[in-house]
Design a protein around this motif. Structure first.
Motif, short mmCIF file in Angstrom:
data_model
loop_
_atom_site.label_atom_id
_atom_site.label_comp_id
_atom_site.label_asym_id
_atom_site.label_seq_id
_atom_site.Cartn_x
_atom_site.Cartn_y
_atom_site.Cartn_z
N VAL A 183 0.76 -1.10 -0.14
CA VAL A 183 -0.02 0.14 -0.05
C VAL A 183 0.86 1.29 -0.02
CG1 VAL A 183 -1.56 1.38 1.54
CG2 VAL A 183 -2.13 -1.17 0.89
N GLU A 184 1.90 1.13 0.69
CA GLU A 184 2.78 2.41 0.70
C GLU A 184 3.43 2.73 -0.88
OE1 GLU A 184 5.94 1.32 3.94
OE2 GLU A 184 4.52 1.89 5.42
N ARG B 157 -6.18 -6.83 -3.87
CA ARG B 157 -7.30 -6.52 -5.09
C ARG B 157 -8.52 -7.08 -4.48
NH1 ARG B 157 -4.88 -9.75 -8.67
NH2 ARG B 157 -6.52 -11.57 -8.24
N ASP B 158 -8.88 -8.32 -4.16
CA ASP B 158 -10.11 -9.02 -3.80
C ASP B 158 -10.62 -8.08 -2.35
OD1 ASP B 158 -9.58 -10.87 -5.57
OD2 ASP B 158 -8.93 -12.28 -4.24
N SER B 159 -9.85 -7.63 -1.53
CA SER B 159 -10.55 -6.97 -0.48
C SER B 159 -10.84 -5.33 -1.00
CB SER B 159 -9.66 -6.81 0.52
OG SER B 159 -8.62 -6.01 0.33
N GLY B 160 -10.65 -5.05 -2.09
CA GLY B 160 -10.80 -3.70 -2.73
C GLY B 160 -10.02 -2.62 -2.34
N GLU C 72 -6.92 1.77 -4.30
CA GLU C 72 -8.37 2.30 -4.33
C GLU C 72 -8.87 3.04 -3.46
OE1 GLU C 72 -11.61 2.92 -6.08
OE2 GLU C 72 -10.54 1.13 -6.95
N PRO C 73 -9.09 4.14 -3.47
CA PRO C 73 -9.23 5.18 -2.47
C PRO C 73 -10.50 5.02 -1.51
CG PRO C 73 -9.36 6.32 -4.69
CD PRO C 73 -8.98 5.05 -4.73
N ASP C 74 -11.56 4.55 -2.02
CA ASP C 74 -12.75 4.37 -1.25
C ASP C 74 -12.40 3.20 -0.16
OD1 ASP C 74 -14.13 5.77 -3.04
OD2 ASP C 74 -14.98 4.34 -3.95
N ARG C 75 -11.91 2.29 -0.44
CA ARG C 75 -11.40 1.10 0.68
C ARG C 75 -10.54 1.86 1.79
NH1 ARG C 75 -13.17 -2.56 3.98
NH2 ARG C 75 -12.13 -4.69 3.41
N LEU C 76 -9.70 2.73 1.40
CA LEU C 76 -8.79 3.52 2.39
C LEU C 76 -9.53 4.37 3.27
CD1 LEU C 76 -5.68 4.15 -0.02
CD2 LEU C 76 -5.78 2.57 2.20
N ALA C 77 -10.63 5.28 2.65
CA ALA C 77 -11.48 6.20 3.10
C ALA C 77 -12.22 5.42 4.27
CB ALA C 77 -12.45 6.68 2.24
N ALA D 115 -11.15 2.73 6.01
CA ALA D 115 -10.28 2.49 7.35
C ALA D 115 -10.12 3.64 7.87
CB ALA D 115 -9.02 1.77 6.67
N ASP D 116 -9.99 4.82 7.27
CA ASP D 116 -9.88 6.07 7.86
C ASP D 116 -11.00 6.55 8.61
OD1 ASP D 116 -8.20 8.94 8.12
OD2 ASP D 116 -10.02 9.53 7.29
N ALA D 117 -12.23 6.15 8.20
CA ALA D 117 -13.46 6.28 8.86
C ALA D 117 -13.50 5.83 10.31
CB ALA D 117 -14.85 6.19 7.83
N TRP D 118 -13.05 4.21 10.25
CA TRP D 118 -13.02 3.82 11.33
C TRP D 118 -12.11 4.20 12.38
CZ3 TRP D 118 -9.68 0.72 14.14
CH2 TRP D 118 -10.25 -0.01 15.16
N LEU D 119 -10.90 4.75 11.95
CA LEU D 119 -9.68 5.50 12.84
C LEU D 119 -10.23 6.74 13.47
CD1 LEU D 119 -6.66 4.47 10.90
CD2 LEU D 119 -7.22 3.57 13.24
N ALA D 120 -11.27 7.28 12.81
CA ALA D 120 -11.57 8.75 13.29
C ALA D 120 -12.12 8.92 14.62
CB ALA D 120 -12.86 9.23 12.12
#
Length: 124
Positions: free
Chosen positions: A16-17, A52-55, A71-76, A78-83
């Motif tokens: 991811v990095e 890939r399979d996890s988005g 894929e930015p939606d999936r990172l978003a 994770a970010d929402a959960w960390l918020a």
């Protein structure tokens, strides 16, 4: 599967990095990850498949190469959960930033005073 389950693996976090810098071929990713983690090419391919399979990543063919991108939606997600937990580290980080700025300002003012004293001494 929860986003943090996917990102909990150090190899996948590294991929991811790498992808955060932009699109990269499976071969480029493989060379870096293999040298850093000492894993085989099939193991790298498996990690890419999980992403890939996890988005977390998308892939597009370009001739014989497979190009991966985040894929930015999936990172978003994770970010929402960390918020919900940011309140634990943001205030201390903001306070640290304030103290660092204060220290820089004090050093700058001390240097300016020292320069002024040298200039004043030289004039006399």
């Amino acid at each position: 599967m929860h986003a943090l389950d996917i990102l909990g693996d150090p190899v996948r976090r590294r991929v991811v990095e790498l992808l955060s810098a932009g699109e990269a071929s499976a071969g480029e990713i493989g060379r870096i990850v293999q040298s850093e983690f000492g894993i085989s090419q099939p193991a790298v391919s498996q990690h890419l498949r999980v992403l890939r399979d996890s988005g977390f990543a998308r892939v597009r063919p370009q001739g014989t190469r497979r190009l991966y991108a985040l894929e930015p939606d999936r990172l978003a997600e994770a970010d929402a959960w960390l918020a919900a937990f940011r309140r634990f580290w943001e205030p201390p980080l903001a306070a640290l930033g304030t103290e660092l700025a204060r220290g820089r300002r004090e050093r700058r003012l001390a240097a300016e005073r020292a320069d002024h004293e040298v200039t004043t001494t030289e004039e006399h």
